[in-house]
Design an enzyme around this catalytic site. Structure first.
Site, short mmCIF file in Angstrom:
data_model
loop_
_atom_site.label_atom_id
_atom_site.label_comp_id
_atom_site.label_asym_id
_atom_site.label_seq_id
_atom_site.Cartn_x
_atom_site.Cartn_y
_atom_site.Cartn_z
N ALA A 132 2.48 -3.41 -4.51
CA ALA A 132 3.23 -2.47 -6.00
C ALA A 132 4.76 -3.63 -5.95
CB ALA A 132 3.20 -1.40 -6.07
N GLY A 185 -1.42 -1.24 -3.51
CA GLY A 185 -1.13 -0.64 -5.26
C GLY A 185 -3.12 -1.86 -5.46
N GLU A 187 -5.73 0.12 -4.09
CA GLU A 187 -5.82 1.18 -5.10
C GLU A 187 -6.98 0.73 -6.51
OE1 GLU A 187 -1.57 2.96 -5.05
OE2 GLU A 187 -2.75 4.79 -3.96
N GLU A 232 1.27 1.08 2.68
CA GLU A 232 2.80 2.49 2.67
C GLU A 232 3.78 2.83 3.61
OE1 GLU A 232 -0.86 1.56 1.18
OE2 GLU A 232 0.42 1.78 -1.07
#
Ligand code: NAI
Length: 758
Positions: free
Chosen positions: A104, A150, A153, A175
């Protein structure tokens, strides 16, 4: 700072473990993109096989990142896909050579001002992923290169995943390294796919998973050559659209023990509790509980659901630990573009051959990493035995990598063949760079320069790996002082992530640029600093270590001194560090530092001399502050045992004082911080970010504090000056706050924009 809610609410836990409540989709939030810009996501209509492709290719960027702006573009591509009546399945792929999606966009995270706003960001991510999961046709992620955070994900929200069998392909949820947790559904989807134990391991360590391992654990369905990735993903999509499994042929055989373990542990509530309990125990042992993110990951994995994930994400985003770690990430990114003073527009010279003087601990490590990265190295030492030992060292490091399947036998042989050695200067004449790691002696290092200059047939860079001597003094008699530079590695070289490059007033910019490029080629973070005894890292480590000795002399127990530093967040205490580095080595550095800084700093007087005289040199001698047997620590009830006989040499003997861990820790850390700011004041550091990165990566300053300069910003210069002044009156002039700190305190200034209390 928002106070964190310790373990998530009961209502959250009641959501159930296996099937977490799905986030609701808010259409209004998804349509944010400016319509005139070239779209970062493009839909390629379905071909005859009924497979459409969603291409992600963020314009003007080397890698794809998931940003708030990207998701609506994704939605539009999905709308096109829904309108494509020929589409029976869809592949999601990256148009970037570098990889799938690197994570991200960290800048989006800085925008959140409260835990609620952070949670809203997470919910937005969850909703976007949910739309992929709810797609009317099967979805296949075609993964090559980085598939991180991300990005993973997103891949997890797809029906299936196909990965390229390429050394660059890696999947991870990193993360936790930013003090966060996966906030776009990852904490819920990953355990369902790979089991709780595997998922926790990935989320708690952030470790990279390579393609074959990913397939083995069920993270990807198929691994194929890079050149066949899109075709294989298409084929998988077709199979899924026909109601068949994504992978053709038989499913890969799982090892029996894994199955048994998962049956026993994960398919019943008690087993799951056990896995979580063990993971929590490990986290507490490794992080001493000073990092909130791993603990929140465990909470959320324990039935937290999507809502728990979003709330925990918001809380962590506001934590001081995440702010410190994100600051560090920012330093890493910014310094990647910094090649040192006067190097703008200066190109690095290609380095095709390297020479390595000294094949001891450091020489062996440096040669191993150079050869690993494709640079042929010629070693020189005083005897053949040292060369043989260095080759054995390389063999051991490469052997471990081969075992981990990082490369094949051919890769192993190739790397080893790049290292050769002898006792003369043969092979040094055409070296583009010579790195020197002989003993820490000014005369010997000067002689090394003379030897290299006599042998050189090309303009060779002389990079010295001294740990304390000023580079200009080493270069004093050099015919070409402009080619002399410091290149300070840390031990063990193959593991430690930093190289400190030290430039003198005479170092030529091309030499700086080239040395920085070599260090980066070796996979290291680089800080470039000015020249003085101890440069930056050794200089700031010295007052920290000598404060530990002052504490020892005052009668504090060895284990309490270490514990005080660990409580602050150092990975190991200073006394343990002395044993690891070698008490004699530390004493030698301290001697150099005293020679140069004795007028200003205070040094504990000759404390270590009697230790060295009785052969107490630390772990390498199996005799140090702690007890060792054959070089291994003696452990009792999970604790390292102190060698009590050492107290015979100390003024208080065995009558140790009651510890005040808070004050002891403060003394050590503030001594370091004050010296760090002095380095900036004197121009040894060119800017504070290098000071932050160098202290964390080089000497273990607590990463979640983001480095000594961010530490000052967080507490405020005024506060630091007050604390230092109090210590000065109690302990002595070594705590006198430096002029820059005093000036900043009176102006209320910050080292880094946008930092400050929090
Ligand atoms: P070491 O004692 O393991 O290795 C030094 C090597 O230099 C020995 O193999 C020795 O035989 C060789 N040598 C001595 N005279 C020589 C000559 N005339 N020609 C060729 N080789 C010669 O020492 P270590 O730990 O590798 O340290 C080397 C340098 O790196 C020192 O300057 C040290 O301060 C610095 N350094 C050490 C670190 C550490 O953690 N050990 C960290 C950073 C720097």
């Amino acid at each position: 700072m928002v106070k964190k809610d310790a373990h998530g609410s009961d209502g959250n836990k009641a959501e159930g473990r296996k099937v977490a409540k799905r986030p609701e989709i808010d259409q209004g939030q998804l349509d944010l993109a400016a319509r005139n810009e070239p779209s970062p996501v493009r839909y390629e209509k379905a071909g005859l096989d009924g497979v459409g492709i969603v291409w992600i290719d963020v314009p003007g960027k080397k890698v794809n990142t998931l940003s708030v702006q990207l998701m609506p573009a994704f939605e539009r591509a999905f709308d096109e896909m829904r309108a494509d009546t020929d589409c029976r399945a869809v592949v999601i792929a990256s148009g970037k050579e570098a990889g799938f999606i690197a994570g991200a966009d960290i800048d989006d995270l800085g925008e959140a001002r409260s835990a609620e706003e952070g949670a809203a960001l997470s919910r937005q991510g969850q909703q976007s992923m949910q739309r992929i999961a709810d797609a009317p046709v099967p979805t296949v992620a075609a993964i090559h290169g980085d598939c991180l955070g991300g990005g993973l994900e997103l891949a997890l929200a797809c029906t299936a995943r196909v990965a390229a069998n390429d050394p660059k392909t890696k999947l991870a949820l990193p993360e936790v390294m930013l003090g966060l947790l996966p906030g776009a559904g990852g904490t819920q989807r990953l355990p369902q796919l790979v089991g709780l134990a595997n998922a926790l391991d990935m989320m708690l360590t952030g470790r990279n998973i390579r393609p074959h391992k990913a397939q083995k654990m069920g993270l990807v369905d198929e691994v194929v050559p890079r050149s066949q990735l899109i075709e294989a993903a298409r084929a998988a999509a077709v199979r899924l659209s026909q109601g068949k499994p994504a992978r053709a042929g038989k499913p890969p055989k799982k090892k029996m023990p894994d199955e048994v373990q998962s049956l026993l542990l994960e398919r019943n509530a008690l087993g799951r509790k056990l896995v979580l309990h063990e993971a929590r125990k490990k986290v507490m042992k490794q992080s001493k509980g000073v990092y909130p993110a791993p603990l929140r990951i465990l909470d959320v994995a324990d039935g937290g659901g999507y809502d728990g994930e979003a709330r925990a994400f918001g809380e962590l985003l506001m934590s001081k630990e995440s702010a410190g770690l994100r600051h560090l990430f920012h330093c890493i990114t910014a310094l990647k573009k910094d090649n040192g003073p006067h190097t703008e527009g200066v190109a690095a010279v290609p380095v095709n051959r390297a020479g390595m003087l000294g094949a001891g601990l450091m020489g062996a490590g440096i040669a191993t990493v150079l050869a690993d990265k494709g640079v042929p190295v010629r070693l020189k030492d005083r005897d053949h035995e040292s060369i043989t030992k260095a080759l054995d060292y390389a063999r051991k490091v490469y052997g471990k990598a081969r075992k981990r399947k990082q490369y094949s036998q051919a890769g192993f042989d190739e790397r080893l063949a790049r290292i050769s050695g002898g006792t003369d200067m043969a092979g040094f004449g055409r070296a583009d760079i010579v790195i020197e790691a002989v003993f820490e002696s000014l005369d010997l290092k000067r002689k090394m320069i003379a030897d290299v200059e006599a042998a050189a047939k090309v303009p060779t860079i002389f990079a010295t790996n001294t740990s304390s001597l000023p580079i200009a003094e080493i270069a004093r008699d050099a015919a070409h002082p402009e080619r002399v530079i410091g290149m300070h590695f840390f031990s063990p070289v193959e593991k430690m992530p930093l190289v400190e490059v030290i430039v003198t007033d005479q170092t030529a910019p091309w030499v700086t640029a080239t040395t920085v490029a070599v260090a980066r080629k070796m996979g290291k973070h680089v800080i470039v600093v000015g020249d003085c005894a101890g440069f930056y890292t050794t200089r700031v480590l010295t007052p920290y270590m000598s404060e530990a000795i002052f504490l020892l002399l005052e009668g504090y127990a060895i284990e309490d001194i270490d514990e005080a530093a660990i409580r602050i967040g150092f990975p190991v205490g200073p006394v343990t560090l002395m044993d690891e580095v070698g008490i004699d080595v530390g004493a030698k550095v301290m001697e150099v530092m005293e020679k140069y800084y004795g007028g200003r700093m205070e040094f504990p007087d000759g404390t270590t001399k009697p230790f060295i005289e009785e052969g107490r040199l630390g772990r390498k001698a199996s005799k140090g502050f702690y007890l060792y047997e054959n070089g291994k620590s003696t452990i009792e009830r999970g604790k390292k045992l102190v060698d009590e006989t050492i107290y015979d040499h100390l003024p208080n003997g065995k009558h140790t004082r009651k510890p005040n861990l808070g004050e002891m820790g403060e003394r050590m850390v503030l001594a370091l911080v004050n010296e760090a700011v002095t380095c900036l004041e004197e121009g040894i550091l060119f800017e504070p970010m290098a000071g932050d990165l160098g202290a964390v990566m080089g000497i273990g300053f607590p990463p979640f504090e983001g480095g000594p300069f961010r530490y000052v910003d967080r507490f405020g210069a005024q506060n630091i000056v007050t604390r230092l002044t109090a210590l000065e009156s109690r302990c002595g002039r070594r705590f006198k706050p430096c002029a820059m700190l005093v000036g900043m305190a009176s102006e209320g200034a910050l080292f880094h924009e946008g930092q400050g209390a929090g």
